[in-house]
Motif scaffolding. Structure first.
Motif, PDB file in Angstrom:
ATOM      1  N   GLU A 188       0.106  -6.820  -1.843  1.00  0.00           N
ATOM      2  CA  GLU A 188      -1.090  -5.966  -1.845  1.00  0.00           C
ATOM      3  C   GLU A 188      -0.818  -4.574  -1.269  1.00  0.00           C
ATOM      4  N   ASN A 189      -0.066  -4.508  -0.186  1.00  0.00           N
ATOM      5  CA  ASN A 189       0.108  -3.243   0.530  1.00  0.00           C
ATOM      6  C   ASN A 189       1.264  -2.392   0.028  1.00  0.00           C
ATOM      7  N   CYS A 190       2.296  -3.007  -0.508  1.00  0.00           N
ATOM      8  CA  CYS A 190       3.482  -2.258  -0.941  1.00  0.00           C
ATOM      9  C   CYS A 190       3.710  -2.324  -2.444  1.00  0.00           C
ATOM     10  N   LEU A 191       3.809  -3.528  -2.957  1.00  0.00           N
ATOM     11  CA  LEU A 191       4.249  -3.694  -4.343  1.00  0.00           C
ATOM     12  C   LEU A 191       3.201  -3.244  -5.357  1.00  0.00           C
ATOM     13  N   ASP A 192       1.930  -3.570  -5.123  1.00  0.00           N
ATOM     14  CA  ASP A 192       0.882  -3.148  -6.063  1.00  0.00           C
ATOM     15  C   ASP A 192       0.804  -1.628  -6.209  1.00  0.00           C
ATOM     16  N   PRO A 193       0.790  -0.863  -5.102  1.00  0.00           N
ATOM     17  CA  PRO A 193       0.735   0.592  -5.277  1.00  0.00           C
ATOM     18  C   PRO A 193       1.954   1.155  -6.030  1.00  0.00           C
ATOM     19  N   ILE A 194       3.114   0.569  -5.800  1.00  0.00           N
ATOM     20  CA  ILE A 194       4.316   1.027  -6.514  1.00  0.00           C
ATOM     21  C   ILE A 194       4.212   0.669  -7.984  1.00  0.00           C
ATOM     22  N   LYS A 195       3.775  -0.540  -8.285  1.00  0.00           N
ATOM     23  CA  LYS A 195       3.614  -0.988  -9.676  1.00  0.00           C
ATOM     24  C   LYS A 195       2.579  -0.134 -10.401  1.00  0.00           C
ATOM     25  N   GLU A 196       1.538   0.262  -9.685  1.00  0.00           N
ATOM     26  CA  GLU A 196       0.502   1.115 -10.269  1.00  0.00           C
ATOM     27  C   GLU A 196       1.101   2.457 -10.705  1.00  0.00           C
ATOM     28  N   LYS A 197       1.947   3.027  -9.867  1.00  0.00           N
ATOM     29  CA  LYS A 197       2.565   4.325 -10.151  1.00  0.00           C
ATOM     30  C   LYS A 197       3.726   4.195 -11.136  1.00  0.00           C
ATOM     31  N   TYR A 198       4.510   3.130 -10.987  1.00  0.00           N
ATOM     32  CA  TYR A 198       5.714   2.917 -11.811  1.00  0.00           C
ATOM     33  C   TYR A 198       5.631   1.546 -12.483  1.00  0.00           C
ATOM     34  N   PRO A 199       4.958   1.449 -13.628  1.00  0.00           N
ATOM     35  CA  PRO A 199       4.718   0.157 -14.285  1.00  0.00           C
ATOM     36  C   PRO A 199       5.981  -0.600 -14.681  1.00  0.00           C
ATOM     37  N   ASN A 200       7.120   0.080 -14.788  1.00  0.00           N
ATOM     38  CA  ASN A 200       8.359  -0.605 -15.170  1.00  0.00           C
ATOM     39  C   ASN A 200       9.061  -1.256 -13.975  1.00  0.00           C
ATOM     40  N   MET A 201       8.467  -1.193 -12.786  1.00  0.00           N
ATOM     41  CA  MET A 201       9.070  -1.808 -11.602  1.00  0.00           C
ATOM     42  C   MET A 201       9.233  -3.309 -11.787  1.00  0.00           C
ATOM     43  N   ILE A 202      10.384  -3.807 -11.369  1.00  0.00           N
ATOM     44  CA  ILE A 202      10.598  -5.253 -11.341  1.00  0.00           C
ATOM     45  C   ILE A 202      11.054  -5.660  -9.938  1.00  0.00           C
ATOM     46  N   ILE A 203      10.734  -6.883  -9.588  1.00  0.00           N
ATOM     47  CA  ILE A 203      11.187  -7.460  -8.324  1.00  0.00           C
ATOM     48  C   ILE A 203      12.498  -8.171  -8.617  1.00  0.00           C
ATOM     49  N   THR A 204      13.554  -7.781  -7.940  1.00  0.00           N
ATOM     50  CA  THR A 204      14.830  -8.472  -8.133  1.00  0.00           C
ATOM     51  C   THR A 204      15.062  -9.510  -7.053  1.00  0.00           C
ATOM     52  N   ASN A 205      14.336  -9.382  -5.943  1.00  0.00           N
ATOM     53  CA  ASN A 205      14.539 -10.294  -4.838  1.00  0.00           C
ATOM     54  C   ASN A 205      13.369 -10.149  -3.871  1.00  0.00           C
ATOM     55  N   ALA A 206      12.718 -11.232  -3.555  1.00  0.00           N
ATOM     56  CA  ALA A 206      11.688 -11.200  -2.511  1.00  0.00           C
ATOM     57  C   ALA A 206      12.005 -12.340  -1.539  1.00  0.00           C
ATOM     58  N   PHE A 207      11.522 -13.551  -1.815  1.00  0.00           N
ATOM     59  CA  PHE A 207      11.801 -14.677  -0.928  1.00  0.00           C
ATOM     60  C   PHE A 207      13.216 -15.181  -1.141  1.00  0.00           C
ATOM     61  N   CYS A 249       9.292 -13.684   3.874  1.00  0.00           N
ATOM     62  CA  CYS A 249       8.488 -13.091   2.798  1.00  0.00           C
ATOM     63  C   CYS A 249       7.799 -11.796   3.192  1.00  0.00           C
ATOM     64  N   LYS A 250       8.504 -10.982   3.928  1.00  0.00           N
ATOM     65  CA  LYS A 250       7.972  -9.677   4.302  1.00  0.00           C
ATOM     66  C   LYS A 250       8.738  -8.546   3.637  1.00  0.00           C
ATOM     67  N   ALA A 251       9.618  -8.861   2.669  1.00  0.00           N
ATOM     68  CA  ALA A 251      10.434  -7.820   2.034  1.00  0.00           C
ATOM     69  C   ALA A 251      10.689  -8.157   0.578  1.00  0.00           C
ATOM     70  N   ALA A 252      10.925  -7.084  -0.191  1.00  0.00           N
ATOM     71  CA  ALA A 252      11.295  -7.239  -1.596  1.00  0.00           C
ATOM     72  C   ALA A 252      12.291  -6.143  -1.956  1.00  0.00           C
ATOM     73  N   ASP A 253      13.159  -6.472  -2.901  1.00  0.00           N
ATOM     74  CA  ASP A 253      14.063  -5.496  -3.494  1.00  0.00           C
ATOM     75  C   ASP A 253      13.532  -5.207  -4.887  1.00  0.00           C
ATOM     76  N   ILE A 254      13.459  -3.932  -5.235  1.00  0.00           N
ATOM     77  CA  ILE A 254      12.863  -3.542  -6.508  1.00  0.00           C
ATOM     78  C   ILE A 254      13.790  -2.612  -7.281  1.00  0.00           C
ATOM     79  N   GLN A 255      13.684  -2.699  -8.594  1.00  0.00           N
ATOM     80  CA  GLN A 255      14.419  -1.816  -9.486  1.00  0.00           C
ATOM     81  C   GLN A 255      13.490  -1.354 -10.601  1.00  0.00           C
ATOM     82  N   PHE A 256      13.993  -0.401 -11.382  1.00  0.00           N
ATOM     83  CA  PHE A 256      13.188   0.243 -12.412  1.00  0.00           C
ATOM     84  C   PHE A 256      14.020   0.365 -13.688  1.00  0.00           C
ATOM     85  N   PRO A 257      13.951  -0.620 -14.577  1.00  0.00           N
ATOM     86  CA  PRO A 257      14.738  -0.566 -15.809  1.00  0.00           C
ATOM     87  C   PRO A 257      14.439   0.692 -16.616  1.00  0.00           C
ATOM     88  N   GLY A 258      15.494   1.232 -17.186  1.00  0.00           N
ATOM     89  CA  GLY A 258      15.333   2.373 -18.073  1.00  0.00           C
ATOM     90  C   GLY A 258      15.343   3.731 -17.391  1.00  0.00           C
TER      91      GLY A 258
END
Length: 159
Positions: free
Chosen positions: A55-74, A86-95
């Motif tokens: 809710e606090n981190c990933l949603d706002p990023i996904k809203e701005k960058y819809p191509n965001m993917i989670i490569t690693n969370a738990f 479960c307080k961290a995630a690694d994210i990437q942006f294909p393309g």
């Protein structure tokens, strides 16, 4: 809200994420990591941590960058990381280019609440961004990493 009996892979954590989307390794299609009690936290507490992160981190990023993917969370077996609780995630942006990661990290730094923001580069492969969140006392620590070692405080464009 959550107890062990009502948590399923389809449990909605936020606007964009269900539990399975944060506990499945994207790099290994079909592989699931079963959420389990860890480091003194119950399954419900672990899932609540994921919900707060989403809710606090990933949603706002996904809203701005819809191509965001989670490569690693738990993930387990990482003692010095926020991933097992479960307080961290690694994210990437294909393309996008490696160079664009710096601009995305700058946007996140200025627009998202976080505990730790790491812009991580390697000499091979694509960069990624690590973001963590605590319900209280977020440090707002920003580091650039190169080949799994701290390159410097703040954000540095290395690609």
């Amino acid at each position: 809200f959550l107890n062990r009996n009502n948590i399923t892979a389809d449990t909605l954590l936020s606007k964009y994420f269900i539990l399975a989307s944060l506990t499945t390794k994207v790099a290994l299609p079909g592989s699931r990591i079963k959420v389990q009690a860890w480091q003194g936290l119950t399954v419900g507490q672990i899932v609540c941590n994921l919900k707060q992160l989403a809710e606090n981190c990933l949603d706002p990023i996904k809203e701005k960058y819809p191509n965001m993917i989670i490569t690693n969370a738990f993930r387990l077996k990482t003692n010095r990381s926020s991933h097992p609780v479960c307080k961290a995630a690694d994210i990437q942006f294909p393309g996008i280019s490696k160079k664009d990661y710096y601009e995305i990290a700058k946007w996140i730094k200025d627009n998202v609440i976080y505990d730790q923001l790491l812009l991580e580069y390697t000499t091979t492969g694509n960069p990624w961004i690590h973001i963590s969140y605590n319900a209280q006392n977020n440090r707002r620590q920003v580091l650039t990493i190169m080949n799994h070692k701290t390159y410097g405080q703040g954000l540095h464009q290395l690609a």
